[in-house]
Design an enzyme around this catalytic site. Structure first.
Site, mmCIF file in Angstrom:
data_model
loop_
_atom_site.group_PDB
_atom_site.id
_atom_site.type_symbol
_atom_site.label_atom_id
_atom_site.label_comp_id
_atom_site.label_asym_id
_atom_site.label_seq_id
_atom_site.Cartn_x
_atom_site.Cartn_y
_atom_site.Cartn_z
ATOM 1 N N TYR A 14 45.553 51.620 45.527
ATOM 2 C CA TYR A 14 45.614 50.652 44.915
ATOM 3 C C TYR A 14 46.470 49.877 44.488
ATOM 4 O O TYR A 14 46.752 48.709 44.138
ATOM 5 C CB TYR A 14 44.773 50.491 44.126
ATOM 6 C CG TYR A 14 42.751 49.896 44.621
ATOM 7 C CD1 TYR A 14 42.075 49.333 45.585
ATOM 8 C CD2 TYR A 14 42.444 51.860 44.579
ATOM 9 C CE1 TYR A 14 41.418 50.278 46.252
ATOM 10 C CE2 TYR A 14 40.903 51.987 44.515
ATOM 11 C CZ TYR A 14 40.419 51.679 45.788
ATOM 12 O OH TYR A 14 39.439 52.185 46.442
ATOM 13 N N HIS A 19 43.758 42.739 44.335
ATOM 14 C CA HIS A 19 42.621 42.767 43.589
ATOM 15 C C HIS A 19 44.488 43.289 42.742
ATOM 16 O O HIS A 19 43.084 43.062 41.479
ATOM 17 C CB HIS A 19 41.534 43.917 44.222
ATOM 18 C CG HIS A 19 40.472 43.168 44.737
ATOM 19 N ND1 HIS A 19 40.470 42.055 43.824
ATOM 20 C CD2 HIS A 19 39.199 43.665 44.324
ATOM 21 C CE1 HIS A 19 39.153 41.574 43.997
ATOM 22 N NE2 HIS A 19 38.556 42.736 44.132
ATOM 23 N N TYR A 64 36.719 50.164 38.321
ATOM 24 C CA TYR A 64 36.285 49.554 39.949
ATOM 25 C C TYR A 64 36.314 48.519 39.474
ATOM 26 O O TYR A 64 35.224 47.468 38.704
ATOM 27 C CB TYR A 64 35.871 50.067 41.433
ATOM 28 C CG TYR A 64 36.258 51.307 40.455
ATOM 29 C CD1 TYR A 64 37.189 51.561 41.751
ATOM 30 C CD2 TYR A 64 35.886 52.727 40.982
ATOM 31 C CE1 TYR A 64 37.773 52.807 42.447
ATOM 32 C CE2 TYR A 64 36.622 53.695 40.747
ATOM 33 C CZ TYR A 64 38.053 53.475 41.812
ATOM 34 O OH TYR A 64 38.560 55.072 41.681
ATOM 35 N N ASN A 66 34.575 45.513 40.314
ATOM 36 C CA ASN A 66 33.121 45.298 40.260
ATOM 37 C C ASN A 66 32.095 45.051 39.012
ATOM 38 O O ASN A 66 31.688 44.518 38.559
ATOM 39 C CB ASN A 66 32.425 45.443 41.644
ATOM 40 C CG ASN A 66 32.556 44.340 42.171
ATOM 41 O OD1 ASN A 66 33.425 43.350 43.288
ATOM 42 N ND2 ASN A 66 32.182 44.992 43.779
ATOM 43 N N ASP A 92 42.757 38.378 40.426
ATOM 44 C CA ASP A 92 43.472 37.947 41.411
ATOM 45 C C ASP A 92 42.523 36.509 41.278
ATOM 46 O O ASP A 92 41.785 36.470 41.505
ATOM 47 C CB ASP A 92 43.430 38.864 42.182
ATOM 48 C CG ASP A 92 41.561 39.161 42.710
ATOM 49 O OD1 ASP A 92 41.168 38.860 43.977
ATOM 50 O OD2 ASP A 92 41.344 39.968 41.914
ATOM 51 N N ASN A 113 34.265 38.721 41.898
ATOM 52 C CA ASN A 113 33.057 39.811 41.551
ATOM 53 C C ASN A 113 33.642 40.112 40.041
ATOM 54 O O ASN A 113 32.515 40.839 39.474
ATOM 55 C CB ASN A 113 32.873 40.758 42.892
ATOM 56 C CG ASN A 113 31.666 40.681 43.510
ATOM 57 O OD1 ASN A 113 31.269 39.468 43.483
ATOM 58 N ND2 ASN A 113 31.947 41.728 44.600
#
Length: 194
Positions: A14, A19, A64, A66, A92, A113
């Site tokens: 990532y 994100h 993570y 969410n 973001d 989210n």
């Protein structure tokens, strides 16, 4: 004590994705102020230090995206901060062009989210935030693929400059308040300004 949290996803795959713009800002602050953000607590990587004479905790949730609110709720409770005055979240934003910043003192999740979970876990929309434009999803593109995708060369350059401006925005929020930062950083950035 002031919590500055950058949203993102843990893991090498990532790094440098759209994100993870929030993580990028925390990393830049950590580098500039020599704050080691490696301690694992509150479901996050955290580091304590000072920015402009203010004690800060830099936070990178590892839940993570969410579930970011789980980490920030735990950190806010532990450090006994007033989330409406002493929490700043960097995330973001696909509704802004790459490199554009938007400083806010409160607001909805706007479909994000991570912010949605933070609002749920904190029980309020009233916390300061810096939203970093990563560009709108192209038509026909899957949203998850877009936000977990990497920038092209031009957009990466815009984001690198935006990270520098976001660091200055954090410094201004800490020194002069969110209103001053909104006046300075919410103007539309022209390519020559970047």
């Amino acid at each position: 004590m002031y919590i500055i949290a950058g949203l993102g996803n843990p893991g090498r795959e990532y790094v440098n994705t759209r994100h993870n713009a929030g993580y990028d800002v925390i990393d830049a602050l950590a580098d500039k102020y020599n704050i080691n953000v490696l301690e694992l607590k509150h479901k996050a990587l955290v580091g304590k230090g000072c920015i402009g004479g203010r004690k800060v905790v830099l936070v990178k949730p590892v839940t993570y995206m969410n579930l970011s609110g789980e980490s920030l709720r735990a950190a806010a409770d532990y450090y006994k901060v007033d989330v409406e005055q002493e929490l700043l979240v960097v995330s973001d934003d696909i509704s802004l062009p790459p490199g554009q910043l938007r400083v806010r003192k409160r607001g909805s999740a706007g479909g994000h989210n991570g912010l949605k979970n933070i609002i749920k876990m904190l029980g309020t929309e009233n916390f300061q935030r810096i939203r970093m434009g990563v560009g709108e999803k192209p038509k026909g593109y899957d949203l998850v693929d877009w936000v977990l995708g990497h920038f092209n060369k031009e957009d990466r350059a815009a984001m690198d400059e935006a990270v520098s401006r976001a660091v200055r925005a954090v410094e201004m929020i800490l020194a002069d308040g969110a209103d001053a930062a909104m006046n300075e950083f919410n103007r539309k950035v022209q390519p020559k300004d970047m």
